[in-house]
Design a protein around this motif. Structure first.
Motif, mmCIF file in Angstrom:
data_model
loop_
_atom_site.group_PDB
_atom_site.id
_atom_site.type_symbol
_atom_site.label_atom_id
_atom_site.label_comp_id
_atom_site.label_asym_id
_atom_site.label_seq_id
_atom_site.Cartn_x
_atom_site.Cartn_y
_atom_site.Cartn_z
ATOM 1 N N MET A 20 100.908 -8.887 -95.628
ATOM 2 C CA MET A 20 101.268 -9.907 -96.615
ATOM 3 C C MET A 20 102.751 -9.951 -96.975
ATOM 4 S SD MET A 20 98.506 -11.478 -97.219
ATOM 5 C CE MET A 20 98.993 -12.437 -98.623
ATOM 6 N N SER A 21 103.564 -9.138 -96.363
ATOM 7 C CA SER A 21 104.967 -9.073 -96.738
ATOM 8 C C SER A 21 105.700 -10.378 -96.438
ATOM 9 C CB SER A 21 105.649 -7.927 -95.983
ATOM 10 O OG SER A 21 107.023 -7.891 -96.287
ATOM 11 N N PRO A 22 106.577 -10.789 -97.339
ATOM 12 C CA PRO A 22 107.380 -11.984 -97.043
ATOM 13 C C PRO A 22 108.430 -11.727 -95.961
ATOM 14 C CG PRO A 22 107.975 -11.076 -99.171
ATOM 15 C CD PRO A 22 106.800 -10.301 -98.691
ATOM 16 N N TRP A 23 108.632 -10.479 -95.580
ATOM 17 C CA TRP A 23 109.586 -10.141 -94.529
ATOM 18 C C TRP A 23 108.963 -10.206 -93.132
ATOM 19 C CZ3 TRP A 23 114.184 -10.354 -96.413
ATOM 20 C CH2 TRP A 23 114.389 -10.009 -97.742
ATOM 21 N N LEU A 24 107.680 -10.506 -93.048
ATOM 22 C CA LEU A 24 106.983 -10.534 -91.767
ATOM 23 C C LEU A 24 107.601 -11.521 -90.772
ATOM 24 C CD1 LEU A 24 104.529 -9.247 -90.325
ATOM 25 C CD2 LEU A 24 103.177 -11.153 -91.182
ATOM 26 N N PRO A 25 107.944 -12.748 -91.163
ATOM 27 C CA PRO A 25 108.573 -13.646 -90.163
ATOM 28 C C PRO A 25 109.914 -13.122 -89.650
ATOM 29 C CG PRO A 25 107.796 -14.902 -92.042
ATOM 30 C CD PRO A 25 107.650 -13.456 -92.398
ATOM 31 N N TRP A 26 110.682 -12.470 -90.489
ATOM 32 C CA TRP A 26 111.973 -11.932 -90.058
ATOM 33 C C TRP A 26 111.795 -10.795 -89.061
ATOM 34 C CZ3 TRP A 26 116.307 -14.460 -90.753
ATOM 35 C CH2 TRP A 26 116.362 -15.391 -91.770
ATOM 36 N N VAL A 27 110.829 -9.955 -89.305
ATOM 37 C CA VAL A 27 110.573 -8.868 -88.363
ATOM 38 C C VAL A 27 110.047 -9.433 -87.050
ATOM 39 C CG1 VAL A 27 109.242 -6.755 -87.988
ATOM 40 C CG2 VAL A 27 110.179 -7.223 -90.232
ATOM 41 N N MET A 28 109.253 -10.494 -87.122
ATOM 42 C CA MET A 28 108.737 -11.113 -85.902
ATOM 43 C C MET A 28 109.853 -11.721 -85.059
ATOM 44 S SD MET A 28 105.188 -12.885 -87.169
ATOM 45 C CE MET A 28 104.845 -13.647 -85.608
ATOM 46 N N ILE A 29 110.908 -12.177 -85.704
ATOM 47 C CA ILE A 29 112.034 -12.755 -84.959
ATOM 48 C C ILE A 29 112.760 -11.681 -84.163
ATOM 49 C CG2 ILE A 29 114.326 -13.785 -85.235
ATOM 50 C CD1 ILE A 29 113.143 -15.429 -87.552
ATOM 51 N N PHE A 30 112.980 -10.517 -84.765
ATOM 52 C CA PHE A 30 113.764 -9.471 -84.113
ATOM 53 C C PHE A 30 112.923 -8.496 -83.297
ATOM 54 C CE2 PHE A 30 116.513 -10.748 -87.665
ATOM 55 C CZ PHE A 30 117.618 -11.122 -86.919
ATOM 56 N N LEU A 99 103.919 -10.091 -105.172
ATOM 57 C CA LEU A 99 104.461 -11.318 -105.756
ATOM 58 C C LEU A 99 104.149 -12.527 -104.888
ATOM 59 C CD1 LEU A 99 107.931 -10.088 -107.058
ATOM 60 C CD2 LEU A 99 105.921 -10.656 -108.388
ATOM 61 N N ARG A 100 104.185 -12.345 -103.572
ATOM 62 C CA ARG A 100 103.844 -13.454 -102.668
ATOM 63 C C ARG A 100 102.371 -13.815 -102.808
ATOM 64 N NH1 ARG A 100 103.626 -13.350 -96.153
ATOM 65 N NH2 ARG A 100 103.331 -15.562 -95.880
ATOM 66 N N LEU A 101 101.523 -12.817 -102.987
ATOM 67 C CA LEU A 101 100.092 -13.080 -103.142
ATOM 68 C C LEU A 101 99.790 -13.846 -104.417
ATOM 69 C CD1 LEU A 101 97.339 -12.475 -101.798
ATOM 70 C CD2 LEU A 101 97.190 -10.496 -103.302
ATOM 71 N N THR A 102 100.528 -13.548 -105.485
ATOM 72 C CA THR A 102 100.304 -14.237 -106.749
ATOM 73 C C THR A 102 101.009 -15.592 -106.827
ATOM 74 O OG1 THR A 102 102.156 -13.088 -107.804
ATOM 75 C CG2 THR A 102 99.969 -12.076 -108.008
ATOM 76 N N GLY A 103 101.861 -15.883 -105.855
ATOM 77 C CA GLY A 103 102.547 -17.180 -105.824
ATOM 78 C C GLY A 103 103.871 -17.194 -106.563
ATOM 79 N N ASN A 104 104.390 -16.039 -106.935
ATOM 80 C CA ASN A 104 105.658 -15.977 -107.658
ATOM 81 C C ASN A 104 106.855 -15.729 -106.744
ATOM 82 O OD1 ASN A 104 104.392 -16.353 -110.114
ATOM 83 N ND2 ASN A 104 103.939 -14.176 -110.302
#
Length: 105
Positions: A20-30, A99-104
């Motif tokens: 659920m991390s918001p950093w997941l797309p960035w890690v997927m790029i690199f 925070l991403r899960l709660t929408g904040n």
């Protein structure tokens, strides 16, 4: 509670952060720069690889908080308190995913 149960809780929190991390797309790029040529570059492999990296990074970061706690208290063996500090460290690192899960986020 057994020490393995505390570790299982820290592992579950780390896996949640990996997914659920918001950093997941960035890690997927690199991630393709670090993957061996044997592994195909499909979306599934990139997602699971990035999720694994974030989850294990969370587990290791929580372990750093635990190690600092043990060095300040002078403990030689792990105790229930140090495992609780490990869980709290994992929760601290998981805060952006919560925070991403709660929408904040």
């Amino acid at each position: 509670m057994d020490m393995r149960n505390y570790f299982a809780i820290a592992l579950a929190i780390s896996l949640f952060n990996g997914l659920m991390s918001p950093w997941l797309p960035w890690v997927m790029i690199f991630l393709p720069f670090f993957m061996p040529d044997i592994i195909p570059l499909t979306r599934e492999w990139l997602f699971y690889g990035a999720s694994f990296i974030l989850g294990m990074g969370t587990l290791l970061s929580g372990g750093i908080f635990c190690a600092i706690w043990e060095s300040f208290t002078g403990q030689r063996e792990p105790s229930e308190r140090s495992m609780i500090v490990w869980i709290l460290g994992c929760i601290l690192v998981t805060t952006p995913a919560l925070l991403r899960l709660t929408g904040n986020w």
